[in-house]
Scaffold this active site. Sequence first.
Site, PDB file in Angstrom:
ATOM      1  N   LYS B 117     157.086 -52.301  21.486  1.00 50.38           N
ATOM      2  CA  LYS B 117     156.696 -51.064  20.806  1.00 50.38           C
ATOM      3  C   LYS B 117     156.602 -51.236  19.301  1.00 50.38           C
ATOM      4  O   LYS B 117     155.645 -50.787  18.678  1.00 50.38           O
ATOM      5  CB  LYS B 117     157.706 -49.950  21.118  1.00 50.38           C
ATOM      6  N   GLU B 201     160.642 -40.063   8.547  1.00 45.86           N
ATOM      7  CA  GLU B 201     159.400 -40.070   9.302  1.00 45.86           C
ATOM      8  C   GLU B 201     158.820 -38.666   9.281  1.00 45.86           C
ATOM      9  O   GLU B 201     159.556 -37.692   9.176  1.00 45.86           O
ATOM     10  CB  GLU B 201     159.718 -40.442  10.759  1.00 45.86           C
ATOM     11  N   ARG B 294     147.151 -51.528  31.493  1.00 38.49           N
ATOM     12  CA  ARG B 294     147.009 -51.465  32.947  1.00 38.49           C
ATOM     13  C   ARG B 294     146.201 -50.232  33.314  1.00 38.49           C
ATOM     14  O   ARG B 294     145.869 -49.422  32.460  1.00 38.49           O
ATOM     15  CB  ARG B 294     148.383 -51.344  33.594  1.00 38.49           C
TER      16      ARG B 294
END
Lengths: 174, 500
Positions: B117, B201, B294
């Site tokens: 990540k 953030e 995927r």
Amino acid sequence: MYFEAESNGIKYQVNVNETRNSWKVSLKAEDQEWINYEIAKVDYLTADGAISLIFKNSSYLVDVTGQDTEYTVYTRGSFRTVRIYNEEKILHESLKKGGGFGGGASLDSGMPGKIVKILVTPGQEVAADTPLVIMEAMKMENEMRAPRDVKIHAIHVKEGDAVESGAVLISYES
Amino acid sequence: MLFKRVLIANRGEIAIRVIRCCRELGIETIAVYSDVDRNSAHVLLADRAYMIGPGPSKESYLNVDKILAVARECGADAIHPGYGFMSENADFARRVEAAGINFIGPTPENIVAMGDKLSSRELMKAAGVPTVPGSDGIIRDIEHAQNEAERIGYPVMIKASAGGGGKGIRVAFSPSELPSAFRTCQSEGRNYFGDDRVFIERFIQNPKHIEIQVFGDKHGNVVHLFERECSMQRRNQKILEESPSISVPQAVREEMGRVAVKAAKAIDYVGAGTIEFIFDNKTKEFFFMEMNTRLQVEHPITEMVTGVDLVQEQLFVAAGRKLSFKQADITQKGHSIELRICAEDPVNFTPSPGKIRRCRLPQGPFVRVDGYAYPGYEIPIYYDPMIAKLIVWGHTREECIHRLKRALAETMLTGVKSNLVLHKNILEHPVFLDGSYTTQFIEQEIKGKKQRQLFMFVDEHVFLISAAISAYKDSKLRDVSNFNLASRWKDVGRKTSLRV
């Protein structure tokens, strides 16, 4: 035939009588009046492997599983487990201490799985809905909670144990 | 030349999805299964089937050696990993290719690039893909915090570096709230985690999960197939997805598509992939979260609105063909929603494995069911509780929702608990209907509700009456059998006396 029942936390008295052409079912919730229903047998019939019930002109396709004192009723995407006792069972239950309505005398595993964490200790008193054990089954961790206010008597498993369906995990003090 | 024989290294509905596609292309299908899955529908439907081990995934569906041995033995020329299990395992992809077998999926390098990540976010940032704005590293003091917050833009979230479980997180909506938020965060970090480092953030106020389907080939082409909204989640897992999202304005939609293509091109992406964004429904900004390398569970809704068979395209791309469509060929037509039907409690989401008694899935126009449940099937405890996906299409979102309600009314699943009733409730909820729902919806609107509130589609007394009549019948039956047992002599006597 007289029954006592519990559904969704509410206790009921129930009378069921069968006549040639109908089912007569009377229900009395706690502190409420008796309500009498007469359901024609043509409105309660087997169709497509389930029960087609026409109730107050609403059409339900119903499936009932279970036996003895516990039945689960499925219809319209919803389901409900109803505990129901006939006179013989009421007597039987009253002889058993602690059992009966509102969960049994122990916390049992409903499915095979693995004990991840035990959150209580023997002797601890916990309020209803408090998480007792975290169990892993089907790729997920599941919290198992106290069905009512209970005092923990003993813990029969330890963290990391694999348990079978129906295994007694924790017993409550009666 | 397309493949002759494809091994599907998966189970359940996705294995069946791949079998269907292969069969339409005249390709032979090989199923693998664990011993508890002998009666699973993917085994019943495949051309060939090989048992690869016991129930636990580690010993069967994740057993690389065994799967490769089967592939060699049956002469498979390609392996489709489905989703989950081995689908995002770079080592597996490498070993498949090393065995001279085609891996129907991205390259191992693609999987590695997006596997982590943090590093994938750095990679995307470098490629010019927007990520959630945040401070470069640790905040030194209040002045530093104020400068960084100003640069990032309010509201901001101050996070303890070591924080978790809701501790060490504070939100400041304006500069005046910043100093105390900063100090609390620092001290919580120190007290709970022994680490007072904090960073800042942007705080996303109305977070939605919006993802873009992308497709690349081995010739450097990448095309996007627009968005899916997957904000309806429980336990951080999606349960309802729709395409398009009514929260995304057209200009933003096109920008998201462009950015997703840029992200995929940055790593020379091959095959079907999904770029997940966190979407601020207030400001309509979007930020890269991660890429799933995927096919996704919710791929059918993209198929429904774009008309592209994504699994077929996966096979074509793996065989080396160029993408069968260009960006200009892809348009969104109408609206599609998928509901994940899971054998689980609809209120607390605990799985409910067991034997299915009745299972009647919906039919009719514009309704698609991808599932593997059937009457008498026992759902194993080892795998995901999702047993079917109900996917419908409508010209408009309203039509789509009405069609879903119709389809749910036809559905019957008994013997195990299911989340059908949760879906019925969602489809009636004003916050879903107006499209403003966020990833917090289930937590805020559903969780903790009593069954009573959720089961509004049934008169309470129907449950009681049905159970009571069953209990009555069972009691009668027991009485009769007891009578017979107690008096077999009388029984014989009576029958004899009836004879003339």
